[in-house]
Every structure is written in C-alpha cells, then in structure tokens.
Design a protein around this motif. Structure first.
Motif, mmCIF file in Angstrom:
data_model
loop_
_atom_site.group_PDB
_atom_site.id
_atom_site.type_symbol
_atom_site.label_atom_id
_atom_site.label_comp_id
_atom_site.label_asym_id
_atom_site.label_seq_id
_atom_site.Cartn_x
_atom_site.Cartn_y
_atom_site.Cartn_z
ATOM 1 N N HIS A 112 0.830 -1.196 0.000
ATOM 2 C CA HIS A 112 0.000 0.000 0.000
ATOM 3 C C HIS A 112 0.866 1.249 0.000
ATOM 4 O O HIS A 112 2.011 1.248 0.463
ATOM 5 N N SER A 142 0.296 -3.613 8.310
ATOM 6 C CA SER A 142 0.081 -4.459 7.138
ATOM 7 C C SER A 142 0.034 -5.923 7.554
ATOM 8 O O SER A 142 0.666 -6.330 8.535
ATOM 9 N N ASN A 174 -4.618 -12.755 0.689
ATOM 10 C CA ASN A 174 -5.248 -11.465 0.989
ATOM 11 C C ASN A 174 -4.228 -10.595 1.709
ATOM 12 O O ASN A 174 -3.587 -11.018 2.675
ATOM 13 N N ILE A 195 -3.612 -6.708 3.327
ATOM 14 C CA ILE A 195 -4.230 -5.455 3.763
ATOM 15 C C ILE A 195 -3.157 -4.554 4.347
ATOM 16 O O ILE A 195 -2.229 -5.015 5.018
ATOM 17 N N ASN A 214 -2.555 -0.302 5.894
ATOM 18 C CA ASN A 214 -3.175 0.965 6.283
ATOM 19 C C ASN A 214 -2.086 1.942 6.731
ATOM 20 O O ASN A 214 -1.184 1.588 7.487
ATOM 21 N N GLN A 235 -5.756 -0.136 1.947
ATOM 22 C CA GLN A 235 -5.816 -0.936 0.719
ATOM 23 C C GLN A 235 -5.911 -2.410 1.087
ATOM 24 O O GLN A 235 -5.158 -2.893 1.934
ATOM 25 N N ASN A 236 -6.843 -3.114 0.460
ATOM 26 C CA ASN A 236 -6.998 -4.554 0.677
ATOM 27 C C ASN A 236 -7.051 -5.249 -0.680
ATOM 28 O O ASN A 236 -7.879 -4.913 -1.527
ATOM 29 N N ARG A 259 -9.401 -5.583 -5.504
ATOM 30 C CA ARG A 259 -8.770 -4.636 -4.596
ATOM 31 C C ARG A 259 -9.776 -3.592 -4.132
ATOM 32 O O ARG A 259 -10.559 -3.066 -4.931
#
Length: 922
Positions: free
Chosen positions: A187, A427, A446, A448, A450, A481-482, A508
């Motif tokens: 991200h 993350s 997956n 993720i 932030n 973001q994921n 996404r």
C-alpha cells in the motif's frame, strides 16, 4: 538415375543416422536433498535440440550413442554427461550459491531466472551488505547509491514531504513505480506531496516503513510492467524479498553524524540569527535484530525483525553574508532553521511459511507495524515583516514567549514554527499456495495495509488566539488498501523447450480519508490576525472526506522457451476501476542467447497508472488575512464545484508506451556487463496546477462566480496536465575475483537519461492568455518535473579484501540540474529578479546545480564468524550543491523551495558524515 543419386545418398545417410540414435531417459535431482527437479533444461550437443524435465524430474531425449547431454537449471551448476551408449541417465545437480543469490522472482511467473538471463533488466541489491558500509540507514537512501536508475531527494522545508522517503525509477514520479513485498502489492502512503517538493502532486510507497533487517534482497525491475502487475508499474517494479532464516540471531548497531564545518550554522558569522546544534549534528543511532524459528518437520519457519532508528536535526546556512564573497549569501530570515528534521522510528515485521503435513499446500503470512515520529522547522515568522502572525497586546506590542520567540542582535524578533508528524503503518498478508495434481501451482492470498498520517503544530501560535496555546493537532489523511489475489501457473515441458502459463485475478478495495484538525488549528478569532496555527494550518471540516473504490483485474502471462536459446514472454492484463472504467495493458519481451555468455533482450509494452484516491479527493484550505479581509485559498478536489467551473475534467488514467533494448555479456566467469536502453512515453500525467485568483478578470465568469460563492480567493487543482517522454541508458559492469586470501570487486553502475515535456493539456477555460497557461503549469513547475532525476548518475565501487579486512570506496557522480525560483512576483511565472547593482535590470531567477562527485570510503573487519565491524565516511570531501541563488541578484536569495542556500538535490545538503557499525551473529 544419376540426377536422383545425391537425393538417394542423403536419404540413406539420414536413415543410417536415425537408426543410430537412441532414446535416453532419466531423472534429475538435487544432490543434497535428493528432491526431483522440474523444469531442468536438457540439451543434446550434436543437434542443439532438447527438452525439460517434468514435475517428477523425468526426461526423454533422442541422441546418438556418443553424444553429450548438458543439464542447466537456475541456481545450480551446469553439468555435462557423455552417454557412451547409455540409455538411462540419472543426474544430481549441485547448487551454486553465487548463482542462487542472483535468481530473480520479479517479472516472471515461472520458478525464477538468473538476472543475466531475464528478458528485461533487473537489479539485485543485497541490502545487508549495502547497509553495512554506509551511514545511510533507511532503505530509500541505500538504494539511491546502489541502483543506477533509482533516485531519491531528501526534502527539507516541504511540510510532510520532509518526513516521507519516496524514491523514483527512470526519472518518473514516485507513484509510477509499483512496490511489492514477496510478490504482493504494498500500500502507498496516505500523504500527498503538495508543497515545496519534487514529485509534486504524487503519493507513493514509503520504503522507510519496512525494517531493513527483514530484507534478504531487493529486486528492481527496470521496465514497464503494468500488464503483469497492474497500476503504478509504468517505470518498473521494486520487489522486496523477505528473510527466511532460522536458528540464527543477527543484531546490528550503528552510529553516524555529520561534520560539516563549511555550512553548519554553528559557524555562521551572523551570530544570534540562526539556531544550531553541535559541531557534529544530525546524530543518528540504529539498532536492529532478526531471528527465525523452525516450525514443524517440513521446513516451516517464522522469522522476526525489528528496527529502531533515531536521527537528529541538521542546521545549514552560508557562513558569510558579504555580497562580495562568491560563497556567501545574505542573512537568511526566510528559514533561519534550515536543514533536515529529526525523527525516531520503530518498525517490526514477521514472515512465516508452514507446509501442511500430508498435503501439497503451504500456509504463509507476513506483516508488520511501523511508527515514525518526526519534527521539522517550518519557514520563519519575523515580527518586522509579519506582525499579524504574532501574539500582541492591545497596543500591538509583541508578547514575549520564552523558548519560542527569540530576539536578534539587530532588534528583530522571530519564531520558527515546528511541523510534527506521526506516521503509522500496519500491514498483514495471509495466503495458501500449493500444487493441484502433478504440475499446476496455485496461490491465493489477501493483503491489507493501512497508513495514517497525523500533522501537529508545535512551538507555534494561532495569533488570533493569543499565547494560550502553542501546540495544535492539525488533522491528517488515512489510506487503506486490501487486495485479494488468485494465481495459477503451469509448466509444459513438452511444448517448445518449455512453456509456462500464468493466469490469475485480483480484487482490490481502497479507502482514503481526511480528518479535520482541532478548531484552533484552522479558525480565526480576530480578523486583524492571521488565521490558524502558523507553519501548517489544520485541515478544516470542509476538507474532510471518505472515498472508496474497487478494482477488479485478470491477467494471462505466457513465458516460452521457444528453443533452448530463445525466450519469449507475452502478458495481458484487463482491469476495471469503479471510478473511471476499464484499462487493457499488454507487454511483449524476449531474450535470445547468441552464445552461452552473450544475450540480447528487449521489450515493448503499454502501461497505465490510475489516478490515486489521494489525487482525486485531496482537499486543503488555508486562510490569509490582509487589511482585515479574510480570504480563503483552496486545493480543490476533482469533484468540487470550483474544479468543475474551472473546466477541469474528471481525472483519468495515465497511459504509457515503453520500449527497451539491451544485452548482457559475461566474457569471464568473474566479469559481467549489462547495457539497456529505454524509451517511455507517458500521456496525461497527473500534476498539481498553480493557484488561480478570483481577481483575475481573464478567468471564465462562471469560474469567478464559483470562487466568490464559496468565499475562495485562490484555487488550484489536480489535472492530467502533461505528456512526457523519457529516454535513457542503464549500464552495469561488475567484476568479482578471489585469489587465495585476496578478494577483488569492482562495480560500475550508470544511468543516462533525458526527459522532455511534449505537450501540456490546458483546459479550454484556462488557456486564453499566456498568464493563465503559465498559472496552470508554469515554467518553474515544468523544471521540477524535468528535474526528478539528474541527466547522469554514475557510481564506481571498488573493493579489496584480504582475510578479515575489506577496504572499499564509492564514487558517485550526480549530473547537472537546472531549476527556477519564484521570481520577484513570487508566482513562478517567467520568473525574473532585479540585480543587486541595478534594480531596473532583471535576470532570470535560475539556479544551476552543476554536476558533482561524492566520495565515500569504508573499512570493515570480520573478527570471526560471529562479529564484524565497519567504519567509514560518506562524502569524504564535504561536497555541497552549488548555491541556489542568482549571483548577480543575491538580494533575492532563498527564493527557492526550502528557503535555504540550495534546493534539495540527489546528493543532499548535509555534507560529510562519519559512521561506525557493528554486527553480531549467534
């Protein structure tokens, strides 16, 4: 009959040859583990034909009884076998550690390739080694001196940009390079560069949030790769490969400090005018550790890393203020505390893989946390020039505040507002990978991440509030973001000399937010005073936003060894963005082995970068008070009524076309050459415009009406403003040789590049006059786009080692950069300034930073297998950029971005730095 005799003889000879051929079968395995190796190239010497082993390491070829078979596999030593009539050959390959260190995973969906055999250029940076011989401690700065076309400018006086480490590839923007961690999209930061910085209007990935101790190596793919990886990969891809070691504790500690007698403010003749530190400033301390544990009996592991870093402030001014001295500039009351800010950070990361017993499936996960607190001086507030920014009593007299407001020997008073940031990153990636059947590899994951970026004002005032409050929360952005990914890969050993098919899909989700600061950070309580906290005004409630979007993508990647010498890669990717629609990218790359040690490679492709949520939704407001009249300056988001009234269209994706051509050559085992040229054309680059004033009667009446209705005096916007072309050449030459107890290494890395702005895409409503066109994208702003990388960057790194000692040097040349100041009107439009000798004569406000060499030196000592030390100096000769001023108009010095003696350029402004480092392994 005679006419057919040659044909009959040829047929008989061929028949005899075919009759003599035998079918040879066998298996190929790892000599150490005995595991069967799929995808090994098996080549028949007499015919040049061959095959590849299947998933069980088996192969079958046709050869003559006396033929020679050659076995090649990435990461293993080449082995040859003379058949001598054998029909069954079982081979065990021995791993080649030196080659394994050069295997790259980025840019390919197969098992990896040696970097000299990839169809596009890839740099491999051993971060542990690179960081042990320099005082440069964060990853961005390390890569700036290790990779030819990676560039980084340490910002100063640029608000939040001072606290984020954003690098670039091949002269493009920070957000035009995609960053992966172990192949998974990283991200970006929530921060957007909008004030006083290179890469203005960009976000990007803050590499300093990733602990250096967690990194095994960094792979830098220097080629457009949107078709393979998606948005942001116009310039290339940086893949960070994490460590997997177990049962080994490594600890590293380091200290560094700048000794710069030429520009340290402590030595300035203008005593009492500048704050300063000690004779050695910018003191930095780092401590990191890495340890891994095995899990289970199937080579599972979990690896932990943690880094802690502290860096002090630096203070830089010219010492003399005499105009006649060519090394002097006048007193700097613009930014008295000029230099780098201080920062302290802690980051941690884990990496884990656990094979599931009795299956072909592995669970994996990695993730981390980082926090960075930074503290930097903003521009100076001087009472003589701006009393409305100071707290005063009812008679207009200055209210003194100890420790914040200082008095100068010439009777003025000033304070230096401080901008603080709290930058937090989180993350986590989880996934499963395995094999379906015999030979279909799959991977589902997956990821993720932030980033939260909070601004604070410290040792400052909201003058309309008085002296009661000197610390403010200014608000800040947040980005999440994921990504969910599903990938398949299958190798066909019977098609050509091997075909790898990769396919997959990604979903996404992205979210961007801006949070307002406290009321005192942006409000006005006295119309005779400036509004909000000085230094960095807080985000207002009208700036708050929560924006979302989704992205769906699919790709197909075909990588074929058409023959044992010819590799072809063809990739396509289709993506759909919920906020602007579809995009299709394609890429073709190829490599041909002319000989065993000479390869030609090239690529053609299209790419794109979606406008970030930050660029679409960024909003910032600040207030000016002049003559009791309050006016609002606004950076308006793309959907704002002001933006629409100005004729700014909805942001669309940046599109690119790229081409590359080069070769690799290894005339000796110890010597390698890589040379790669590139051409990148980018259409519709997103740029932040200049400020348009409601007082400008040349503006469209509807635009003026929109500004007035919202009480906005000036506004600026993000727009797809420019089309650019980058041309360049990367050259890397490396020599490694060991003779007895002596080790010799020589590395040369060079980048030559040139960028042009081919077209500026003026909105019709903002193109009627030269003034409007220049306001949209001034000559000054164009110079900053072109100066994202120097035209030449050359590095020569010789090393000599003897037994436990290593002696090294690094010489880096940064080419000339040409920038413009704001000019006498402080608008950057055709900027000129009056000369000191005759105010009626003006000259261009142009700063030429000539090419400079920076010399580093270091010595390392390996006491034993567990302990090593290094000591050295970066920038041994204390080289600085040229002064950022027009020599004939020194009265207008500090009319640049940081308000200092020179602009931030790649070599930095802090001068000589000493360092010492120690490492321990248990």
């Amino acid at each position: 009959m005679k006419r057919y005799l040659p044909l009959i003889i040829a047929i008989l000879l061929c028949s005899q040859a075919l009759a003599q051929n035998i079918s040879v079968k066998g298996t190929v395995a790892d000599a150490a583990t005995k595991e069967k190796l799929p995808g090994v190239t098996v080549l028949v010497k007499s015919t040049g034909q061959g095959t590849a082993t299947d998933q069980n390491g088996r192969f079958t070829v046709s050869a003559s009884p006396g033929d020679v078979l050659t076995f090649r596999y990435t990461g293993y030593k080449v082995q040859t076998i003379t058949l001598n009539g054998q029909t069954t050959v079982d081979v065990e390959l021995v791993s080649d550690i030196s080659q394994l260190n050069e295997v790259v995973l980025v840019g390919t969906r197969s098992a990896g390739r040696v970097k000299l055999e990839t169809p596009v250029p890839v740099d491999v940076v051993n971060v542990t080694k690179a960081s042990s011989n320099t005082g440069r401690l964060d990853l961005t700065d390390i890569l700036n001196y290790a990779a030819p076309s990676f560039n980084y400018n340490k910002q100063s006086g640029s608000d939040g940009a001072d606290h984020v480490e954003l690098g670039t590839l091949r002269g493009l923007g920070p957000d035009q390079t995609l960053v992966l961690i172990d192949g998974k999209r990283r991200h970006s930061t929530a921060f957007v560069s909008v004030f006083g910085t290179r890469g203005r209007g960009n976000s990007g990935v803050d590499l300093s949030s990733i602990p250096v101790s967690s990194i095994d190596r960094v792979e830098i793919l220097r080629d457009g790769a949107s078709a393979q990886y998606g948005s942001d990969a116009i310039a290339g891809v940086i893949n960070i490969v994490l460590k997997k070691t177990v049962n080994q504790l490594t600890v590293n500690a380091g200290y560094s400090g700048y000794y710069d007698p030429a520009f340290n403010s402590r030595n300035a003749l203008a005593m009492g005018q500048y704050p300063h530190g000690g004779a050695i400033d910018g003191n930095g301390f780092s401590l990191d550790a890495n340890y891994g544990l095995p899990i289970g009996k199937n080579k599972g592991f979990i690896n932990f890393s943690v880094d802690y870093d502290v860096n002090g402030k630096t203070f830089r001014q010219t010492h003399d203020t005499a105009f006649g001295n060519p090394k002097a500039l006048p007193l700097n009351n613009v930014r008295r505390a000029n230099g780098d800010g201080s920062a302290s950070s802690i980051s941690a990361l884990f990496n884990s893989e656990i094979p599931l017993a009795g299956t072909k499936t592995t669970f994996y996960s990695f993730g981390g946390f980082s926090y960075k607190g930074s503290d930097d001086y903003a521009f100076t507030r001087n009472f003589s020039g701006s009393p409305g920014r100071f707290p005063t009593d009812a008679n207009g007299e200055l209210i003194p505040v100890s420790g914040i407001i200082f008095n100068t020997p010439d009777g003025d008073s000033y304070y230096n507002p401080i901008i603080q940031t709290h930058n937090t990153d989180l993350s986590l990636a989880v996934g499963f990978k395995g094999t379906i059947g015999k030979d279909v590899d799959w991977d589902i994951s997956n990821t993720i991440g932030n980033n939260t970026f909070h601004f604070y004002g410290d040792k400052t005032f909201n003058a309309s509030l008085g002296t009661g409050q000197t610390h403010f929360y200014d608000g800040g952005p947040q980005f999440l973001q994921n990504s969910t990914d599903l990938n398949f890969s299958k190798h066909y050993s019977t098609i050509f000399s091997g075909l790898n098919v990769g396919a997959g899909a990604e979903y996404r989700y992205e979210r961007y937010m801006i949070n307002a600061g406290e009321a005192g950070s942006y409000s006005n309580y006295n119309e005779d005073k400036a509004t909000g906290s000085q230094g960095f005004p807080g985000y207002q409630p009208g700036d708050e936003v929560t924006a979302h979007r989704t992205v769906e993508g699919i790709y197909l990647d075909l990588e074929a060894d058409v023959t044992s010498k010819w590799l072809v890669d063809f990739a396509n990717r289709l993506e759909h963005y919920s906020d602007f629609g579809y995009n299709l990218s394609t890429k073709f790359a190829s490599r041909y082995k002319v000989t065993d040690n000479f390869n030609i490679r090239g690529s053609l492709g299209t790419g794109y970068r979606a406008p970030s949520l930050q660029q679409i939704n960024y909003s910032s407001s600040y207030t000016n008070v002049q003559g009791g009249v309050i006016s609002e300056v606004k950076i308006a988001p793309n959907y704002s009524p002001i933006t629409k009234a100005a004729g700014i269209p909805t942001l669309k994706q940046e599109k690119s076309k790229n081409a590359g051509l080069g070769f690799t050559f290894q005339p000796l085992k110890e010597l390698t050459f890589t040379v790669d040229g590139y051409l990148i054309k980018v259409k519709d680059r997103v740029v932040l415009s200049g400020q348009f004033s409601a007082d400008n009667t040349d503006l469209d009446p509807a635009f003026i009406a929109a500004l007035n209705s919202l009480h906005v005096t000036q506004a600026q916007f993000f727009d797809n403003a420019a089309n650019t072309t980058n041309k360049g050449l990367d050259v890397v030459i490396e020599y490694n040789k060991t003779v007895g107890d002596d080790r010799y290494r020589l590395l040369f890395a060079g980048n030559f590049q040139h960028m042009t702005i081919d077209q500026i895409n003026y909105p019709p409503k903002l193109s009627a006059t030269d003034q409007l066109r220049q306001t949209f994208l001034s000559d000054r702003e164009q110079k900053f786009i072109l100066a994202s990388a120097p035209p030449e960057k050359l590095t020569l790194n010789p090393e000599y080692g003897h037994k436990k000692f290593t002696f090294g040097a690094r010489v880096t040349y940064f080419g000339k950069i040409d920038l413009l100041g704001y000019g006498e009107n402080f608008d950057g439009i055709h900027p000129v300034v009056p000369t000191d000798a005759n105010p009626d004569v003006t000259v261009p406000d142009e700063y030429i930073y000539s090419g400079k060499f920076v010399h580093d030196a270091y010595i390392s000592f390996k006491a034993n297998k567990n302990v090593h030390f290094s000591i050295g100096c970066d920038n041994v000769f204390n080289v600085h950029p040229d002064l950022g001023a027009v020599i004939a108009a020194k009265g207008y010095a500090y009319n640049n971005e940081p308000g200092g003696p020179s602009d931030p350029v790649q070599m930095g402004n802090n001068g000589r730095r000493f360092f010492v480092r120690a490492g321990f392994t248990f």
